[in-house]
Structures are given as structure tokens and as C-alpha cells.
Motif scaffolding. Sequence first.
Motif, PDB file in Angstrom:
ATOM      1  N   ALA A  10      76.374  14.231  28.262  1.00 28.28           N
ATOM      2  CA  ALA A  10      76.051  13.298  29.333  1.00 28.28           C
ATOM      3  C   ALA A  10      77.219  12.356  29.627  1.00 28.28           C
ATOM      4  N   PRO A  11      77.399  12.004  30.888  1.00 31.28           N
ATOM      5  CA  PRO A  11      78.598  11.369  31.371  1.00 31.28           C
ATOM      6  C   PRO A  11      78.885   9.974  30.811  1.00 31.28           C
ATOM      7  N   MET A  12      78.221   8.971  31.390  1.00 32.37           N
ATOM      8  CA  MET A  12      78.557   7.583  31.106  1.00 32.37           C
ATOM      9  C   MET A  12      77.737   7.053  29.946  1.00 32.37           C
ATOM     10  N   ASN A  13      78.416   6.406  28.974  1.00 35.90           N
ATOM     11  CA  ASN A  13      77.731   5.789  27.840  1.00 35.90           C
ATOM     12  C   ASN A  13      76.675   6.708  27.228  1.00 35.90           C
ATOM     13  N   PRO A  14      77.076   7.884  26.760  1.00 31.85           N
ATOM     14  CA  PRO A  14      76.083   8.800  26.196  1.00 31.85           C
ATOM     15  C   PRO A  14      75.438   8.231  24.948  1.00 31.85           C
ATOM     16  N   LYS A  15      74.165   8.562  24.769  1.00 25.34           N
ATOM     17  CA  LYS A  15      73.421   8.153  23.587  1.00 25.34           C
ATOM     18  C   LYS A  15      72.934   9.396  22.874  1.00 25.34           C
ATOM     19  N   PHE A  16      72.930   9.340  21.558  1.00 26.91           N
ATOM     20  CA  PHE A  16      72.521  10.476  20.745  1.00 26.91           C
ATOM     21  C   PHE A  16      71.379  10.023  19.845  1.00 26.91           C
ATOM     22  N   LYS A  17      70.169  10.413  20.200  1.00 30.35           N
ATOM     23  CA  LYS A  17      69.012  10.031  19.388  1.00 30.35           C
ATOM     24  C   LYS A  17      69.207  10.568  17.975  1.00 30.35           C
ATOM     25  N   THR A  18      69.035   9.691  17.032  1.00 29.22           N
ATOM     26  CA  THR A  18      69.423   9.998  15.654  1.00 29.22           C
ATOM     27  C   THR A  18      68.201  10.169  14.768  1.00 29.22           C
ATOM     28  N   ILE A  19      68.206  11.269  14.027  1.00 31.52           N
ATOM     29  CA  ILE A  19      67.124  11.610  13.106  1.00 31.52           C
ATOM     30  C   ILE A  19      67.655  11.395  11.697  1.00 31.52           C
ATOM     31  N   ASP A  20      67.028  10.475  10.985  1.00 27.09           N
ATOM     32  CA  ASP A  20      67.492  10.057   9.657  1.00 27.09           C
ATOM     33  C   ASP A  20      66.531  10.611   8.610  1.00 27.09           C
ATOM     34  N   GLN A 124      58.064  16.086  20.845  1.00 22.46           N
ATOM     35  CA  GLN A 124      57.981  15.008  21.829  1.00 22.46           C
ATOM     36  C   GLN A 124      59.371  14.575  22.287  1.00 22.46           C
ATOM     37  N   LEU A 125      60.281  14.438  21.337  1.00 25.10           N
ATOM     38  CA  LEU A 125      61.645  14.028  21.676  1.00 25.10           C
ATOM     39  C   LEU A 125      62.365  15.094  22.489  1.00 25.10           C
ATOM     40  N   MET A 126      62.122  16.344  22.138  1.00 22.90           N
ATOM     41  CA  MET A 126      62.821  17.448  22.787  1.00 22.90           C
ATOM     42  C   MET A 126      62.250  17.783  24.159  1.00 22.90           C
ATOM     43  N   SER A 127      61.140  17.163  24.526  1.00 27.12           N
ATOM     44  CA  SER A 127      60.564  17.421  25.840  1.00 27.12           C
ATOM     45  C   SER A 127      61.471  16.912  26.960  1.00 27.12           C
ATOM     46  N   ASP A 128      62.354  15.985  26.600  1.00 29.78           N
ATOM     47  CA  ASP A 128      63.363  15.517  27.550  1.00 29.78           C
ATOM     48  C   ASP A 128      64.569  16.446  27.431  1.00 29.78           C
ATOM     49  N   SER A 129      64.807  17.255  28.436  1.00 27.75           N
ATOM     50  CA  SER A 129      65.858  18.280  28.348  1.00 27.75           C
ATOM     51  C   SER A 129      67.252  17.685  28.292  1.00 27.75           C
ATOM     52  N   THR A 131      68.088  15.167  26.349  1.00 26.29           N
ATOM     53  CA  THR A 131      68.268  14.496  25.063  1.00 26.29           C
ATOM     54  C   THR A 131      69.198  15.286  24.157  1.00 26.29           C
ATOM     55  N   GLU A 132      70.157  14.584  23.594  1.00 26.27           N
ATOM     56  CA  GLU A 132      70.999  15.147  22.540  1.00 26.27           C
ATOM     57  C   GLU A 132      70.697  14.408  21.241  1.00 26.27           C
ATOM     58  N   LEU A 176      67.563  20.973  11.416  1.00 29.74           N
ATOM     59  CA  LEU A 176      68.738  21.298  12.233  1.00 29.74           C
ATOM     60  C   LEU A 176      68.429  22.480  13.153  1.00 29.74           C
ATOM     61  N   GLU A 177      67.804  23.501  12.590  1.00 29.56           N
ATOM     62  CA  GLU A 177      67.503  24.701  13.383  1.00 29.56           C
ATOM     63  C   GLU A 177      66.563  24.379  14.537  1.00 29.56           C
ATOM     64  N   LYS A 178      65.636  23.466  14.301  1.00 24.64           N
ATOM     65  CA  LYS A 178      64.661  23.126  15.345  1.00 24.64           C
ATOM     66  C   LYS A 178      65.271  22.215  16.410  1.00 24.64           C
ATOM     67  N   SER A 179      66.064  21.235  15.996  1.00 27.89           N
ATOM     68  CA  SER A 179      66.538  20.214  16.938  1.00 27.89           C
ATOM     69  C   SER A 179      67.885  20.547  17.571  1.00 27.89           C
TER      70      SER A 179
END
Length: 517
Positions: A10-20, A124-129, A131-132, A176-179
Motif C-alpha cells: 500500500a502506497p502512503m504510510n502503510p500499516k501492517f497489522k501485527t499478530i503477536d 475477520q482480519l483477512m476479510s479486508d483484502s 490488509t497486510e 504463517l500459512e493461514k495469514s
Amino acid sequence: MDQNHDEQIAPMNPKFKTIDLFAGPGGLAEGFSTLRHDDGSRIFPIAISVEKERSAFATLRLRAFFRQFGEAPHQYYEYIAGRISQNELIALYPAEWKQAVHETEMLELGTPEATTIIDKRLDQLMSDSDTEFVVIGGPPCQAYSLVGRARNRGIVGYEAEKDHRHFLYQEYIRILEKSRPAAFVMENVKGMLSAKVGGKSIIDQVLKDLRAAGGTDDSYTLLPLVDEGRGPLPGNLIRSEDFGIPQCRHRVIILGLRKDIASRVPPLPGSGHLLVSSSRPVTVRDAIADMPELRSGLSKGGDSDEQWQAAAINAAELAAAACGREGHGKVAKRLRAVVTELRARYEVPPRSSSQITSIRENGLASWMADGRMMCLPNHNSRGHMESDLARYAFASAFAEVEGRSPKASEFPGDLAPAHQNWDSGKFADRFRVQCWDRPSTTVTSHISKDGHYFIHPDPSQCRSLTVREAARLQTFPDNYFFEGNRTQQYVQVGNAVPPLLARQIAEVVAKLLGALD
């Protein structure tokens, strides 16, 4: 996830949802979540943090609450100062607490219940295409650590092949395989490099599985974090003391990039994406020298200030006399000075203090200090046997004189503990001082058992490190509050990734993903 991974991030100020995953009290997440774009938005907002141990989870959730604010409210500081209850804090900020609850899950990864809940959250998180993701975490290390493996060998009928802890990393692989994250960071103990199950190397299988986590053998490219030439997997064996951490903590940290992203990264090493070593070591003195003096407690009998002062004087005199008889003249002289100092005191230091204190190293101070704090939490001493006070006083005085912690063979005979293996050489550093002018040794969860490996360097205090001192050596900010009893707090601190090191790794990942110049 239906997503064209060949497109640019994603172009400007990309965000990467983080799974801890296997989050502990949140050391990795703390480092990653603090990295921001120029507009103040987080590069790695935490989407899910998962931890199974109740007290660590309580700490994790409280920190998730703290992160909901651009600037934490003053009531947070009142809570960690003990002036209001957690329920009162929650009642004041129910929306922020609700979000913290949503962000954190107390689950044992690898169980059917956890799999169901985590998969639903990921869906739920992956429903947004658009999302990285980034996945971070450290699968439990007990089965890989040298101490853990030695303990396992002593268990009758132990079979490594049946120990599920060896294979918990596979749950990390499954997620990892799923996300299909853009990147992942996996942390583990150095012992993982030499661990074997059924005669086969664990690390070889782990690396193979990580590379193939996207469905093909080369789905992920593993990159070195350091330009290093020593030992197996040298580019991923991180020596924390090389990166401004006041602690010699050596851990395997594996960084992976999804193939399509890795193909756009310049060749490594030498491209500017590696961790950059610090100009000088950061020491124990830098981190804790200005913290309030405390006295140790007495674990048996009375524990008044007067009783402790008498016991400490007696311990230093005993140690000085023993040193004098066995040729440790300089150490004996230092101990006699300690006796004089202790006798001259009208007021004995307390067992706990909440006084706010400075941090001597500027980079460390800018990371850990918080001018809004009302008190310094988690800084109280534990109790010790009177016989150990003399050993602590000797060991600390020896370290001041010699610049290192004494070996068992250097202890005067009168101070030797009644341990069957004391003279065997197996416990040469059973009593270990954290020397002022060096990084500390590795802070481990063993600090919760006793203080012998974590003796404070001031011989007049005759004690082991407090939770807050250990937390400073781990680079947790002073406003990071550890929930649970003291034993649980020690375990949390010892099991964590140093947040300041995690921050530096996050910067590397952000640059590789094009989110940071």
C-alpha cells in the motif's frame, strides 16, 4: 486470502497489522508498536496478542490498554502508583479497555480451543483484502534451552519425540500459512541451534518449515539481521549487548520476507537493512546505578531495620575475616569499609522504594524514562537467608575489586555453601554478581527461584536485583507495569524480548517493507 501479492505494498504510510504469538508480557510487541509514521500513526499496530500464562497476560492486556492513548491519562499513573484500583481505571475509560480486551487473547496455542478462536479472528482480519500482516513471537523455549535439555535428561522415561514443546513452533508455522504475512520475526534461545529430536536437527527443520510456510519451498526468504561470521546461523544469532542493551543476551532471531517482497529488496548484507551496532556497550551502571538503595530482607526470624543492620554488619565482618585468612587482601579491605559504612548509618535503606530516578545513558533514558510518572513501580527487595548475606557481600566486593564475578573456587572456605556439588566445577558461578561496568549476564526466568545469579553490585545492600532493576536491564520502559506477584513478575521479565532490541528489529523490518526511509 484472495490478494495479489505481486502488487506493491500500500502506497502512503502503510500499516501492517501485527499478530503477536506466545507474547509473554509483550516485549516484542512493545518494540514494534512504538514505531510510527511522521503523522503519528503506528506502522505495526497490534491486531492480536496471545499469551497463556495468567499474570503475563494481565500485564499484556494492561499494556494494550496503555497503547490505546496517544498520551496515557494521569489515572494510568495513579493506578501503577497504587492510588486507584484497576476497576476504577477501567470505569473511567471503558472504550479503551474494551479495545484492549479485543486485542488480547489468553489462550494456549496449539490446543483445539485456541485454534478455533484464533482462526476466527484471522478470518475477520483477512476479510479486508487490502490488509497486510506481520507475525512476531517466540514459541516456548524450555525444550530447546541447555538447562531445559539437561533437566529433561534427568526425567525417567523422557522421550523428546513426545514432548509437545519441541513442536509448538509448528503452530507459529500454521498461522504463517493461514495469514501469509508480508514478514515474520521468530525469536528463540540459542540452544535451539544444537537441539535434536530423534537424532535430527531441530533448527534445520524449523528453517525448512519457515521457508515453505506459503505453500512452496521458497515462499519466504530468510534474511540475516547481523553481518556476523561466528557459529551456526551466524546472521541470526543476536548478541543484545552489541545493540545498546545493558545485558549479554544471545538469542536466535529469524526474519522472513514473503518471496514477492524479498525479490524487491537489494542484496544483503551491506545494503543498510541490517541491525546497526552501538558505539559502546551500555552497562549495569548506566541502567540502575541511580536507583534508590534498598536493603535485602531477612527470610527467617525477624526483619526489622535494626535486625537487618546487625545481620549485614555481621555478614560483612565474617566475609572480611574469611578473605583475610585466604589471601584476598583487597577484597577484605573493601569489606571492612562496608562494615564501617553500615555502622555509621543512622537510617537503614528501605526494602522498597517508589522514588523516580535517572538513567545515566542518554539513549536508554530517552527510551525508558517517563516524566509523567508519580512513582517507580515493581522496585522492592526479596528476603535472603543470613548465611547468604555474607556470600553476597563477598561476591559484590570481589567484583568491585577484580572487575568480575568470583568463581566458586575463589570463595573463602568459610563462605562455601553446603552444596554437595559446590566443588565439582558444575556450579562455578553459582553466585554471580552483575558488575557495574559491564552489561549484565542474561536475565532469565530463573531469577524468580533465587537471587544467587543476579546479585546487586553494591556490597552494602547485600541483595539480589529487584523486578524493576531486572526490567531496566531488559529495557522495559519505567511506565511498563508488571502484574501478578513478585515471583510471577520476575518470570515475565526473564522470559521477554528486550523491547529496545525489538524496536531496532522493527526498524529493519519497516525499511524492508518500504514503510520507513
